[in-house]
Design a protein around this motif. Structure first.
Motif, PDB file in Angstrom:
ATOM      1  N   TYR A 134      11.725  28.928 128.600  1.00 40.73           N
ATOM      2  CA  TYR A 134      11.254  29.056 127.209  1.00 40.73           C
ATOM      3  C   TYR A 134       9.876  28.419 127.031  1.00 40.73           C
ATOM      4  O   TYR A 134       9.042  28.922 126.277  1.00 40.73           O
ATOM      5  CB  TYR A 134      12.294  28.471 126.243  1.00 40.73           C
ATOM      6  CG  TYR A 134      13.403  29.476 125.953  1.00 40.73           C
ATOM      7  CD1 TYR A 134      14.485  29.600 126.819  1.00 40.73           C
ATOM      8  CD2 TYR A 134      13.320  30.352 124.873  1.00 40.73           C
ATOM      9  CE1 TYR A 134      15.471  30.547 126.599  1.00 40.73           C
ATOM     10  CE2 TYR A 134      14.305  31.306 124.643  1.00 40.73           C
ATOM     11  CZ  TYR A 134      15.377  31.394 125.511  1.00 40.73           C
ATOM     12  OH  TYR A 134      16.352  32.353 125.298  1.00 40.73           O
ATOM     13  N   ARG A 135       9.610  27.325 127.758  1.00 42.64           N
ATOM     14  CA  ARG A 135       8.323  26.631 127.609  1.00 42.64           C
ATOM     15  C   ARG A 135       7.212  27.337 128.397  1.00 42.64           C
ATOM     16  O   ARG A 135       6.183  27.708 127.867  1.00 42.64           O
ATOM     17  CB  ARG A 135       8.469  25.189 128.101  1.00 42.64           C
ATOM     18  CG  ARG A 135       7.224  24.302 127.899  1.00 42.64           C
ATOM     19  CD  ARG A 135       7.375  22.972 128.617  1.00 42.64           C
ATOM     20  NE  ARG A 135       7.589  23.188 130.057  1.00 42.64           N
ATOM     21  CZ  ARG A 135       8.379  22.406 130.808  1.00 42.64           C
ATOM     22  NH1 ARG A 135       9.040  21.391 130.259  1.00 42.64           N
ATOM     23  NH2 ARG A 135       8.526  22.648 132.106  1.00 42.64           N
ATOM     24  N   ALA A 189       7.254  28.614 124.244  1.00 44.07           N
ATOM     25  CA  ALA A 189       7.815  27.818 123.128  1.00 44.07           C
ATOM     26  C   ALA A 189       7.141  26.450 123.129  1.00 44.07           C
ATOM     27  O   ALA A 189       6.924  25.837 124.180  1.00 44.07           O
ATOM     28  CB  ALA A 189       9.329  27.679 123.296  1.00 44.07           C
ATOM     29  N   THR A 190       6.804  25.991 121.912  1.00 36.98           N
ATOM     30  CA  THR A 190       6.070  24.720 121.846  1.00 36.98           C
ATOM     31  C   THR A 190       6.892  23.577 121.265  1.00 36.98           C
ATOM     32  O   THR A 190       6.511  22.427 121.395  1.00 36.98           O
ATOM     33  CB  THR A 190       4.808  24.909 120.957  1.00 36.98           C
ATOM     34  OG1 THR A 190       5.250  25.450 119.688  1.00 36.98           O
ATOM     35  CG2 THR A 190       3.813  25.857 121.613  1.00 36.98           C
ATOM     36  N   ARG A 191       8.023  23.902 120.622  1.00 42.20           N
ATOM     37  CA  ARG A 191       8.810  22.816 120.020  1.00 42.20           C
ATOM     38  C   ARG A 191      10.217  22.845 120.604  1.00 42.20           C
ATOM     39  O   ARG A 191      11.100  23.546 120.142  1.00 42.20           O
ATOM     40  CB  ARG A 191       8.824  22.966 118.501  1.00 42.20           C
ATOM     41  CG  ARG A 191       7.428  22.600 117.953  1.00 42.20           C
ATOM     42  CD  ARG A 191       7.140  22.911 116.517  1.00 42.20           C
ATOM     43  NE  ARG A 191       8.242  22.863 115.609  1.00 42.20           N
ATOM     44  CZ  ARG A 191       8.394  23.776 114.644  1.00 42.20           C
ATOM     45  NH1 ARG A 191       7.561  24.787 114.562  1.00 42.20           N
ATOM     46  NH2 ARG A 191       9.376  23.692 113.800  1.00 42.20           N
ATOM     47  N   VAL A 240      11.905  28.220 116.954  1.00 42.85           N
ATOM     48  CA  VAL A 240      11.017  29.372 116.815  1.00 42.85           C
ATOM     49  C   VAL A 240      10.658  29.456 115.334  1.00 42.85           C
ATOM     50  O   VAL A 240      11.222  28.731 114.509  1.00 42.85           O
ATOM     51  CB  VAL A 240      11.659  30.687 117.331  1.00 42.85           C
ATOM     52  CG1 VAL A 240      11.865  30.633 118.836  1.00 42.85           C
ATOM     53  CG2 VAL A 240      12.981  30.948 116.612  1.00 42.85           C
ATOM     54  N   ALA A 241       9.746  30.326 114.980  1.00 43.09           N
ATOM     55  CA  ALA A 241       9.181  30.300 113.624  1.00 43.09           C
ATOM     56  C   ALA A 241      10.263  30.339 112.548  1.00 43.09           C
ATOM     57  O   ALA A 241      10.214  29.601 111.576  1.00 43.09           O
ATOM     58  CB  ALA A 241       8.232  31.476 113.439  1.00 43.09           C
ATOM     59  N   ASN A 242      11.273  31.167 112.754  1.00 44.74           N
ATOM     60  CA  ASN A 242      12.208  31.359 111.627  1.00 44.74           C
ATOM     61  C   ASN A 242      13.648  31.019 111.967  1.00 44.74           C
ATOM     62  O   ASN A 242      14.561  31.367 111.242  1.00 44.74           O
ATOM     63  CB  ASN A 242      12.135  32.830 111.180  1.00 44.74           C
ATOM     64  CG  ASN A 242      12.460  33.765 112.346  1.00 44.74           C
ATOM     65  OD1 ASN A 242      12.472  33.329 113.495  1.00 44.74           O
ATOM     66  ND2 ASN A 242      12.736  35.014 112.042  1.00 44.74           N
ATOM     67  N   SER A 243      13.864  30.355 113.108  1.00 50.68           N
ATOM     68  CA  SER A 243      15.237  29.981 113.490  1.00 50.68           C
ATOM     69  C   SER A 243      15.185  29.074 114.724  1.00 50.68           C
ATOM     70  O   SER A 243      14.164  28.429 114.983  1.00 50.68           O
ATOM     71  CB  SER A 243      16.063  31.263 113.771  1.00 50.68           C
ATOM     72  OG  SER A 243      17.433  30.920 113.904  1.00 50.68           O
ATOM     73  N   GLN A 244      16.289  29.023 115.422  1.00 51.70           N
ATOM     74  CA  GLN A 244      16.314  28.236 116.662  1.00 51.70           C
ATOM     75  C   GLN A 244      17.090  28.999 117.727  1.00 51.70           C
ATOM     76  O   GLN A 244      18.003  29.770 117.402  1.00 51.70           O
ATOM     77  CB  GLN A 244      17.010  26.883 116.442  1.00 51.70           C
ATOM     78  CG  GLN A 244      16.221  25.899 115.594  1.00 51.70           C
ATOM     79  CD  GLN A 244      16.942  24.573 115.457  1.00 51.70           C
ATOM     80  OE1 GLN A 244      18.136  24.504 115.114  1.00 51.70           O
ATOM     81  NE2 GLN A 244      16.212  23.491 115.732  1.00 51.70           N
TER      82      GLN A 244
END
Ligand SMILES: CC[C@H](C(=O)O)C(=O)SCCNC(=O)CCNC(=O)[C@H](O)C(C)(C)COP(=O)(O)OP(=O)(O)OC[C@H]1O[C@@H](n2cnc3c(N)ncnc32)[C@H](O)[C@@H]1OP(=O)(O)O
Ligand SMILES: [Co+2]
Length: 141
Positions: free
Chosen positions: A22-23, A28-30, A49-53
Motif C-alpha cells: 500500500y505504501r 498510501a501516505t497515512r 484513503v481520502a474517503n474511508s480506510q
C-alpha cells in the motif's frame, strides 16, 4: 440504516508485506501503527484513503476467525465491508427481523475503532461478509 462506508477489510498473511504494497506500490501516505486485537483474533493496521480506510487484518492466535479464509485464499483478499450505523442494537435487531443471521453470540463486541460491532453472515448478504459498526462520537467531527 447503513451509513458511511467505514472500511474495507483485507485479510493478509503478512501485514508487513501489505504495508509495503500500500505504501510503496499504491502510494498510501497515512498508514497507522499496527496493533493486536487478541479478543478478536487479529492483528490490525488501518490505511487511510481520502474517503474511508483499508483495514489490513492478519490472523492472531490459533482461533483467529480468518484462518479459514486464508486457507482458501493464501495470498489474502477482500474479506469484509464495514458500514457505520447510529445504533448497533437497533441495527442488529432490524437485521434479525429481516431474517439475516448475526454471527457469534449475536451480542456486539468491541471492534478495532473501540465501538460495538456485529457481523452479518455472508450467505444473507449476497456473498459479502458485512460488518456493522456504531460510529464513534468523534470519528467525523
Ligand atoms: C473485529 C475487529 C475488526 C474490526 O473491523 O473491528 C475486524 O473486522 S476483524 C475481521 C475478522 N473477524 C471476523 O470476520 C468475524 C466474523 N467472521 C466469522 O465469524 C467467520 O469468518 C465466518 C463465519 C464468516 C466464516 O468462517 P469460516 O471461514 O471458518 O467458515 P466457512 O469456511 O464454513 O464459511 C462459511 C461460508 O461463508 C463463506 N465465507 C467465509 N468467509 C467469507 C468472507 N470473508 N466473505 C464472503 N464469504 C465468506 C464461505 O465461503 C462459506 O460459504 P459456503 O458457500 O458455505 O462454502
Ligand atoms: Co472490520
Amino acid at each position: 440504516m447503513i451509513g458511511r462506508l467505514n472500511h474495507v477489510g483485507v485479510a493478509t498473511p503478512s501485514i508487513d508485506d501489505s504495508i509495503k504494497l500500500y505504501r510503496d506500490i499504491l502510494g498510501a501516505t497515512r498508514i497507522h501503527e499496527p496493533f493486536n486485537l487478541p479478543e478478536q483474533g487479529v492483528r490490525v493496521c488501518f490505511v487511510d484513503v481520502a474517503n474511508s480506510q483499508i483495514e489490513l487484518i492478519e490472523p492472531l492466535g490459533d482461533d483467529s476467525p480468518i484462518h479459514g479464509f486464508l486457507k482458501k485464499n493464501p495470498a489474502g483478499g477482500q474479506h469484509h465491508v464495514c458500514f457505520e450505523v447510529d445504533d448497533i442494537i437497533a441495527a442488529r435487531d432490524e437485521m434479525r427481523a429481516k431474517g439475516a443471521t448475526i454471527l457469534g453470540t449475536g451480542e456486539p463486541r468491541i471492534g478495532a475503532h473501540g465501538t460495538p460491532i456485529i457481523f452479518v453472515h455472508p450467505r444473507d448478504m449476497g456473498g459479502v461478509l458485512i460488518e456493522l459498526m456504531e460510529t464513534p462520537e468523534d470519528m467525523h467531527a
